[in-house]
Enzyme design. Structure first.
Site, PDB file in Angstrom:
ATOM      1  N   ARG A 103       0.841  -1.278  -0.029  1.00 38.15           N
ATOM      2  CA  ARG A 103      -0.027   0.032  -0.200  1.00 38.15           C
ATOM      3  C   ARG A 103       0.776   1.121  -0.011  1.00 38.15           C
ATOM      4  O   ARG A 103       2.001   1.294   0.621  1.00 38.15           O
ATOM      5  CB  ARG A 103      -0.897  -0.013   1.073  1.00 38.15           C
ATOM      6  CG  ARG A 103      -2.003  -1.116   1.107  1.00 38.15           C
ATOM      7  CD  ARG A 103      -2.840  -1.114   2.405  1.00 38.15           C
ATOM      8  NE  ARG A 103      -3.955  -2.095   2.258  1.00 38.15           N
ATOM      9  CZ  ARG A 103      -3.798  -3.487   2.023  1.00 38.15           C
ATOM     10  NH1 ARG A 103      -2.753  -3.887   2.483  1.00 38.15           N
ATOM     11  NH2 ARG A 103      -4.838  -4.287   1.995  1.00 38.15           N
ATOM     12  N   HIS A 107      -0.928  -2.533  -4.648  1.00 41.51           N
ATOM     13  CA  HIS A 107      -0.409  -3.268  -5.414  1.00 41.51           C
ATOM     14  C   HIS A 107      -0.405  -2.887  -6.894  1.00 41.51           C
ATOM     15  O   HIS A 107      -0.804  -3.440  -8.026  1.00 41.51           O
ATOM     16  CB  HIS A 107      -1.150  -4.856  -5.721  1.00 41.51           C
ATOM     17  CG  HIS A 107      -0.751  -5.511  -4.176  1.00 41.51           C
ATOM     18  ND1 HIS A 107       0.379  -5.338  -3.481  1.00 41.51           N
ATOM     19  CD2 HIS A 107      -1.679  -6.533  -3.808  1.00 41.51           C
ATOM     20  CE1 HIS A 107       0.041  -6.449  -2.532  1.00 41.51           C
ATOM     21  NE2 HIS A 107      -1.150  -6.816  -2.644  1.00 41.51           N
ATOM     22  N   HIS A 122       2.878 -12.962  -5.865  1.00 40.56           N
ATOM     23  CA  HIS A 122       1.870 -12.906  -4.927  1.00 40.56           C
ATOM     24  C   HIS A 122       1.268 -14.392  -4.971  1.00 40.56           C
ATOM     25  O   HIS A 122       0.116 -14.405  -4.640  1.00 40.56           O
ATOM     26  CB  HIS A 122       0.845 -11.984  -5.417  1.00 40.56           C
ATOM     27  CG  HIS A 122       0.209 -11.400  -4.112  1.00 40.56           C
ATOM     28  ND1 HIS A 122      -0.951 -12.103  -3.442  1.00 40.56           N
ATOM     29  CD2 HIS A 122      -0.090 -10.246  -3.585  1.00 40.56           C
ATOM     30  CE1 HIS A 122      -1.609 -11.651  -2.692  1.00 40.56           C
ATOM     31  NE2 HIS A 122      -1.020 -10.224  -2.520  1.00 40.56           N
ATOM     32  N   GLU A 136       5.073 -12.681   0.730  1.00 42.37           N
ATOM     33  CA  GLU A 136       5.497 -11.837  -0.444  1.00 42.37           C
ATOM     34  C   GLU A 136       6.818 -10.917   0.110  1.00 42.37           C
ATOM     35  O   GLU A 136       6.673 -10.056   0.843  1.00 42.37           O
ATOM     36  CB  GLU A 136       4.508 -10.774  -0.650  1.00 42.37           C
ATOM     37  CG  GLU A 136       3.108 -11.231  -0.742  1.00 42.37           C
ATOM     38  CD  GLU A 136       1.960 -10.177  -0.493  1.00 42.37           C
ATOM     39  OE1 GLU A 136       2.181  -9.046  -0.836  1.00 42.37           O
ATOM     40  OE2 GLU A 136       0.995 -10.452   0.191  1.00 42.37           O
ATOM     41  N   ASP A 191      -1.498  -9.935   8.154  1.00 39.94           N
ATOM     42  CA  ASP A 191      -1.333  -9.176   6.888  1.00 39.94           C
ATOM     43  C   ASP A 191      -0.340  -8.067   7.291  1.00 39.94           C
ATOM     44  O   ASP A 191      -0.825  -6.817   7.400  1.00 39.94           O
ATOM     45  CB  ASP A 191      -3.012  -8.722   6.627  1.00 39.94           C
ATOM     46  CG  ASP A 191      -2.821  -8.355   5.271  1.00 39.94           C
ATOM     47  OD1 ASP A 191      -1.757  -8.186   4.417  1.00 39.94           O
ATOM     48  OD2 ASP A 191      -3.928  -7.881   4.637  1.00 39.94           O
TER      49      ASP A 191
HETATM   50  C1  BGC Z   1      -2.317  -7.517   1.040  1.00 43.31           C
HETATM   51  C2  BGC Z   1      -3.705  -7.915   1.436  1.00 43.31           C
HETATM   52  C3  BGC Z   1      -4.543  -8.038   0.347  1.00 43.31           C
HETATM   53  C4  BGC Z   1      -4.278  -8.871  -0.509  1.00 43.31           C
HETATM   54  C5  BGC Z   1      -4.797  -9.499  -1.923  1.00 43.31           C
HETATM   55  C6  BGC Z   1      -1.850  -8.818   0.143  1.00 43.31           C
HETATM   56  O1  BGC Z   1      -0.685  -8.311  -0.230  1.00 43.31           O
HETATM   57  O2  BGC Z   1      -1.663  -7.341   2.128  1.00 43.31           O
HETATM   58  O3  BGC Z   1      -4.121  -6.917   2.379  1.00 43.31           O
HETATM   59  O4  BGC Z   1      -6.133  -8.235   0.695  1.00 43.31           O
HETATM   60  O5  BGC Z   1      -2.707  -8.864  -0.930  1.00 43.31           O
HETATM   61  O6  BGC Z   1      -5.121  -8.115  -2.588  1.00 43.31           O
END
Ligand code: BGC
Length: 375
Positions: free
Chosen positions: A104, A129, A203, A340, A275
């Protein structure tokens, strides 16, 4: 029809120094549908022991990854689909290469060299992302290559200046190499024509049982980190780097993923589980060091993650909710988890975090290595 890219004389010569097994290394390619007016290809990489990775050009996405359990039975250990359509309809970054900036950026805003930039907001008040149409939703150019260590696929994407609000034309490259020593190397490179933030990752959602219907809460995880980054209510790091010791975020010793996920803890509540970003214990910033070890006690499958990146976002699949994703099957709550490897989230707005700014003339390089075994 499958188009077999056989390693002919020219490639055999290029790999003359390889072990005898290397002649068995191969890549197959096949059409995988169309994204608008662009055709999408899927490549199957196989190693000498039968481990198989499939990568498609849409999103430079790892579509499946077959590894053996302790009996030698191969199964797919990541969430994904057999057809392109669900990816086009929208999946939460399954196996994708994420960019231009993974994770983010607060309010999708940052200032660079005195100029302010506004990115697309696609996650509440934040940019996530890479924005509405990040690198995961672009068709990459693919080039299969042979190397002494294993068959590889190099994917390239030219991101124009201004795409999703980011400055500067960026040339991004990701190379997947499936090695005969049962590892998958993911190498990233990028160059830019103007200063820009860059943070690339993969991812993949792991489920080492090989059965995407099963929960990942029984997996055992180790993370080589003594600090993590607490987040605010919108999942933006507060700037604090908090010791994990004595918290449910302590994975310095192998811990069952589900053993503390329901604990009364403010950070677990905000993340709806894990997360968060863990800051890896590193001697020097660029070395390839241990990030995490993930084990499924049932099948014995183990994935060890090493990386040159400074940290890892461990996401326990909290937003998977059993509703069909894309036009494909349903993936239930916590049936996949992501490790990740990446730079610190929201770095462009956090002066205390290492810089993620790439400037003209500089080469961005990162490497992540996934090592497969069974115990
Ligand atoms: C994020 C999550 C998100 C997910 C899918 C992850 O990398 O940290 O918050 O929901 O990606 O978008």
């Amino acid at each position: 029809m499958r188009n077999y890219i056989l390693f002919c004389t020219c490639l055999a010569a290029a790999s003359a120094a390889a072990s005898p097994d290397s002649v068995q290394q191969r890549i197959h390619s096949a059409p995988f549908g169309r994204a608008g007016d662009q055709s999408v290809q899927i490549f199957t990489l196989t190693n000498a022991r039968g481990i198989e990775a499939r990568v498609m050009t849409y999103g430079a996405t790892l579509v499946s990854l077959q590894t053996p359990d302790r009996q030698g039975h191969l199964k797919n250990i990541i969430l994904g689909f057999d057809t392109l359509q669900p990816y086009l309809d929208g999946v939460p970054y399954f196996g994708a290469t994420v960019g231009r900036f993974a994770n983010r950026i607060a309010h999708g805003r940052f200032t660079l060299d005195g100029k302010s930039y506004q990115l697309a907001l696609n996650n509440g008040a934040n940019s996530l992302h890479g924005g509405n149409r990040g690198f995961d939703k672009r068709v990459w150019q693919a080039q299969p290559i042979d190397t002494p260590a294993g068959a590889a696929l190099r994917l390239t994407y030219m991101s124009p200046a201004g795409e999703e609000g980011y400055p500067g034309e960026l040339k991004a490259q990701v190379t997947y190499r499936l090695n005969d020593d049962d590892s998958l190397a993911i190498d990233y490179e990028a160059t830019t024509l103007a200063p820009t933030p860059v943070n690339l990752t993969n991812h993949a959602y792991f489920n080492l049982t090989g059965d995407p219907g099963q929960s990942i809460l029984g997996h055992v995880l180790t993370i080589n980190a003594d600090r993590f980054a607490p987040v605010d209510a919108t999942l933006i790091p507060t700037g604090e780097l908090r010791p994990v010791a004595g918290t449910p975020f302590d994975f310095q010793q192998p811990r069952v993923v589900g053993s503390r996920i329901g604990d009364e803890d403010e950070q677990l509540r905000i993340g709806r589980g894990y997360d968060h970003y863990w800051v890896l214990n590193k001697k020097d910033s660029a070395s390839l060091t241990l990030a995490a070890v993930l084990t499924d006690p049932g099948s014995g499958r183990v994935v060890e993650v090493r990386t040159t990146q400074p940290g890892v976002q461990f996401y326990s699949g909290n937003f998977l909710d059993g509703k069909p994703v894309g036009s494909g099957s349903a993936f239930k709550h916590r049936t996949g988890l992501c490790l990740e490897t990446q730079h610190f989230p929201d770095s462009p707005n956090q002066p205390a975090f290492p810089s993620t700014i790439l400037r003209p003339g500089q080469l961005y390089t990162q490497k992540t290595l996934l090592i497969f075994r069974a115990s």
